[in-house]
Design a protein around this motif. Sequence first.
Motif: not given
Length: 266
Positions: A1-16
């Motif tokens: 799941m890609t999280i909506d951030t502006t200045h860096f990339r963030c993905q959360i998958e299965d607790g990580i």
Amino acid sequence: MTIDTTHFRCQIEDGIATLRLDRPDRKNPLTFDSYAELRDWFRALPYRDDVKAVVFGSNGGNFCSGGDVHDIIGPLTKMTMKELLAFTRMTGDLVKAMIHCGVPVIAAADGVCVGAGAIVAMASDLRIATPDTKAAFLFTRVGLAGCDMGACAMLPRIIGQGRAAELLYTGRAMSADEGSAWGFWNKVVDADALEAEAQAMARRIADGPNFGHMMTKTMLNQEWSMSLDQAIEAEAQAQAICMQTEDFTRAYNAFVAKEKPVFQGD
């Protein structure tokens, strides 16, 4: 799941959660905005339950080139003392937020890892590098002191006072081999294995007793300012609290049944 951030990339998958600075063409420098957004993201971490471990990864073969010369260094030369102190406090607040986020953070650093990028790696709980990773605390090379964002407190505790003093006075790069021998890097792996190694380490942590991990991280940081007697008492209290968790009971029941415990963080 890609999280909506502006200045860096963030993905959360299965607790990580996997974070990456996203300016690979500039070797991923930090800006005023990315500092602030990262600080706020880590500050919010204790209040969410979908992240059990964080990997702060590289992008385009580099980790972070520190503060952006044009977006940060230039403007700083024109600021008042009040404005400068607001900035340096904000950058320090990122380190504080990482320390107090309650979740283990793994830095997976390839290539350039310098300035504030080296600080982000330093402030992480675990650090993995590649043979090409060069970490440098460059502050004296731009006319500043080496005491930036907690470096004079934290770096000697990781690699020793003399080694830290050399790096902070000279600003020279610490090779991957040096960093491994000195204990800065927990592991050095080939670049093509870096992501998998970091994710595997994060997976092992995320599958563990998350409340216990939070207590471990808290004690690792709080005990810096305690006497030995205070530390032993604080750990006695922390462990007694952990013994009341369901995860402790699950571990016992699994041991009796000769099964692997499945921790749930409660």
